[in-house]
Design a protein around this motif. Structure first.
Motif, mmCIF file in Angstrom:
data_model
loop_
_atom_site.group_PDB
_atom_site.id
_atom_site.type_symbol
_atom_site.label_atom_id
_atom_site.label_comp_id
_atom_site.label_asym_id
_atom_site.label_seq_id
_atom_site.Cartn_x
_atom_site.Cartn_y
_atom_site.Cartn_z
ATOM 1 N N SER A 161 -62.655 13.509 -18.913
ATOM 2 C CA SER A 161 -62.887 13.089 -17.526
ATOM 3 C C SER A 161 -61.589 12.653 -16.862
ATOM 4 O O SER A 161 -61.380 12.886 -15.662
ATOM 5 N N LEU A 162 -60.704 12.027 -17.624
ATOM 6 C CA LEU A 162 -59.400 11.648 -17.095
ATOM 7 C C LEU A 162 -58.631 12.887 -16.651
ATOM 8 O O LEU A 162 -58.048 12.918 -15.555
ATOM 9 N N ASP A 163 -58.621 13.913 -17.483
ATOM 10 C CA ASP A 163 -57.926 15.164 -17.131
ATOM 11 C C ASP A 163 -58.481 15.747 -15.835
ATOM 12 O O ASP A 163 -57.723 16.197 -14.963
ATOM 13 N N PHE A 164 -59.812 15.726 -15.706
ATOM 14 C CA PHE A 164 -60.421 16.282 -14.497
ATOM 15 C C PHE A 164 -60.019 15.479 -13.262
ATOM 16 O O PHE A 164 -59.652 16.051 -12.228
ATOM 17 N N LYS A 213 -67.197 9.175 -13.782
ATOM 18 C CA LYS A 213 -67.118 10.534 -14.308
ATOM 19 C C LYS A 213 -67.143 10.487 -15.830
ATOM 20 O O LYS A 213 -66.312 9.826 -16.460
ATOM 21 N N THR A 214 -68.122 11.187 -16.396
ATOM 22 C CA THR A 214 -68.288 11.186 -17.849
ATOM 23 C C THR A 214 -68.482 12.599 -18.376
ATOM 24 O O THR A 214 -69.276 13.370 -17.824
ATOM 25 N N CYS A 215 -67.770 12.931 -19.432
ATOM 26 C CA CYS A 215 -68.080 14.117 -20.237
ATOM 27 C C CYS A 215 -68.950 13.594 -21.379
ATOM 28 O O CYS A 215 -68.448 12.939 -22.298
ATOM 29 N N THR A 273 -62.341 7.836 -5.395
ATOM 30 C CA THR A 273 -61.878 7.853 -6.779
ATOM 31 C C THR A 273 -63.069 7.710 -7.721
ATOM 32 O O THR A 273 -64.229 7.719 -7.278
ATOM 33 N N SER A 274 -62.760 7.569 -9.009
ATOM 34 C CA SER A 274 -63.817 7.464 -9.996
ATOM 35 C C SER A 274 -63.287 6.775 -11.244
ATOM 36 O O SER A 274 -62.079 6.734 -11.488
ATOM 37 N N SER A 275 -64.211 6.220 -12.003
ATOM 38 C CA SER A 275 -63.867 5.730 -13.334
ATOM 39 C C SER A 275 -63.754 6.915 -14.272
ATOM 40 O O SER A 275 -64.565 7.842 -14.219
ATOM 41 N N ALA A 276 -62.739 6.892 -15.122
ATOM 42 C CA ALA A 276 -62.596 7.907 -16.171
ATOM 43 C C ALA A 276 -63.193 7.321 -17.444
ATOM 44 O O ALA A 276 -62.680 6.356 -17.981
#
Length: 578
Positions: A421-424, A357-359, A413-416
């Motif tokens: 992205s961590l918040d999401f 997950k990336t912003c 799950t996902s990588s932040a």
């Protein structure tokens, strides 16, 4: 043939058993094929005094082996050595003997024609003689009695120096020995995989980046940049700085807590990197982060068999290894393909599927996003367009999590990749957060993730052991509900740079947390061997097709390969009593 095994390949013994059926032609073919498959020693089970083979046959067998660089014998040098099961009882003691001396004895004395005056041919047990002289070697030989080859492939990682396996030309033939023997194709693959594992062991040290990691380091290294325009003389605060991938590399994210409160000596525009030269007398970050004796200071929380981690299921040293199927961006930006991979990962036996997950604007500077991306793996003209093409929206992530958890029944799950992205992901209530190698030096992200008090799994690619110490300290300050995964950030990773002995190093350095392995090599035998070395969490990429467009597919496992990996891991866990 004399073999020096000081850090050299394992001695491979092909036991022809009675699979030759007393036929000279079959025996000759078996000896030649076994040699070509990589056997060092060819052993035939029979009593020379009652055998139908003549003395000239034995001389011919010996010559075939010798011409192919191997040794032939009708006397086993593993027969009287007790089997090493469970393998975890394996211990290596040091009596000062020379390994080369042992193999000199084996290769010079293992077989002599009938009528020879050499005592070995008169019934003296060669094994007893060798054990008498070199007692430490009684636990370095293993007589393998099964067809499944994953165990011989990986026990070399824990120190076994000679392996005997039954060999046949056709394992479909009737007869118990054929049934329990390994055919030529599988034997050749087994030997190749053993050599791969041996090459992958490495030194267990990491004082600098692996050669193969530099391309990834140059592409994904994160620098400290200005969060907004900064004037000369500014006394820096946390909100003045961000850690991003920048077109120009500058200070590592490890400098983040060091520069807070320091005066900036030059003007820096928003999104521009900040350099060491922008401060007065700034030293290397390692000079400010002491980690000497940190292990003994922090073990009090938990250590040894008492360690537990909940990644969706409870993990302790007695539970099965936790296996993560990294889908990453192998979905090609297609949510239906992502769902298919989730379903396949479950079918393969994985515990969890993981995405990334990336912003985009939070992870990369504008200049980095505008860089042209000319590559066979590109999905856009610029790197920003490429990344945006592969990124799922927040709503798509919610849909994927629901599909994985509710319909398929697998952890999600996902990588932040950044703070947003961590918040999401925290709002998504995933069981744990993955911190990828590219973020493991991002102190800002590590601290925020640690403060959230959620289990973390952190890869350590592109980090030296000193850097890993710092990463550990940043998180361990808040809790020890995290794991470190040994990783080499090369796609694919050459076996000789995998350095999986780092798993033992990390286990020794950080005894109060779990250690795992995130692999990017081609194939699965190195990953399987990492479990024998103590990895309790395994992460490998999964793909529908390794030939698809994208940089991760080549080092991924297709469904059949991933299934084999899971099957092999569960098999060795049972047989190594892990």
């Amino acid at each position: 043939m004399v073999k020096n095994i000081h850090n050299n390949p394992t001695y491979v013994i092909a036991n022809l058993s009675t699979n030759h059926e007393g036929n000279v032609e079959i025996a000759c073919e078996m000896i030649e094929k076994a040699c070509k498959c990589g056997a060092d020693f060819i052993y035939m089970e029979l009593d020379e005094s009652t055998s139908t083979f003549s003395n000239s046959d034995f001389i011919h067998f010996h010559k075939i082996a010798q011409d192919n660089g191997a040794t032939f014998s009708t006397k086993s040098f593993v027969g009287s050595i007790r089997h090493i099961l469970p393998i975890k009882r394996f211990k290596k003691t040091d009596d000062g003997s020379d390994d080369n001396d042992v193999y000199q004895e084996i290769t010079e004395n293992c077989w002599k024609p009938r009528g020879s005056t050499n005592k070995n041919s008169d019934g003296i047990d060669l094994v007893e003689k060798i054990q008498e002289k070199y007692p430490k070697h009684q636990l370095q030989f293993w007589d393998f009695q099964e067809k499944i080859t994953c165990l011989p492939e990986i026990v070399v990682a824990i120190g076994i120096k000679a392996i005997s396996c039954k060999f046949t030309l056709d394992d479909k033939q009737s007869g118990f020995d054929h049934l329990m023997s390994i055919n030529a194709r599988d034997f050749k693959t087994m030997v190749a995989n053993m050599k791969t594992v041996e090459a992958a062991l490495g030194t267990g040290k990491k004082d600098s980046l692996s050669t193969s990691e530099w391309p990834c380091f140059k592409k994904l290294f994160k620098s400290i940049v200005a969060a907004h325009d900064l004037e000369r003389g500014t006394i820096l605060k946390a909100e003045d700085l961000k850690i991003k991938v920048s077109a120009t590399q500058s200070m590592s994210g490890f400098y983040f807590p060091i520069v807070i409160g320091r005066e900036l000596l030059s003007e820096v525009d928003e999104d521009d990197p900040i350099f060491v030269s922008d401060f007065d007398g700034l030293k290397h970050y390692s000079q400010y982060m002491s980690f000497s004796n940190y292990a003994t200071k922090n073990i009090a929380i938990q250590s040894g068999d008492n360690i537990e981690l909940n990644l969706g299921r409870r993990l302790d040293f007695k539970s099965p290894c936790y296996i993560i199927a990294e889908i990453g961006q192998n979905h090609q930006g297609d949510i239906m393909m992502a769902k298919k991979l989730i379903k396949l990962a479950k079918k393969c036996g994985a515990d969890c599927v993981k995405f990334q997950k990336t912003c985009i604007n939070e992870k990369f500077t504008a200049l980095a996003l505008y860089q042209p991306y000319v590559s066979k793996n590109s999905f856009g003209a610029t790197y920003g367009e490429h990344k945006q093409f592969l990124e799922f929206s927040d709503e798509q992530f919610r849909e994927l999590k629901k599909y994985a958890v509710k319909k398929v029944g697998i952890h999600f799950t996902s990588s932040a990749m950044d703070l947003a992205s961590l918040d999401f992901l925290l709002s998504l209530k995933v069981p744990f957060i993955k911190i990828g190698s590219g973020e493991s030096g991002n102190v800002q992200l590590l601290e925020k993730a640690a403060k959230a008090n959620i289990p973390l799994v952190i890869s350590t690619g592109m980090q030296t052991l000193d850097d890993i110490h710092i990463t550990y300290q940043v998180v361990n300050r808040y809790h020890n509900k995290f794991a470190l995964l040994h990783c080499v950030s090369a796609y694919p990773t050459p076996p000789e740079e995998a350095n999986i002995n780092m798993i033992k190093t990390l286990r020794k350095c950080f005894p109060n947390i779990f250690i795992g392995y995130s692999g990017h090599e081609i194939g699965s035998c190195i990953t399987t061997a990492s479990v024998a070395l103590g990895a309790k969490i395994i992460e490998r990429h999964i793909t529908l097709d390794r030939n698809m467009k994208g940089s991760d597919h080549i080092c991924s496992l297709d469904p059949s390969q991933f299934s084999k990996l899971v099957r092999d891991i569960r098999y060795i866990e049972e047989n190594l009593d892990l």
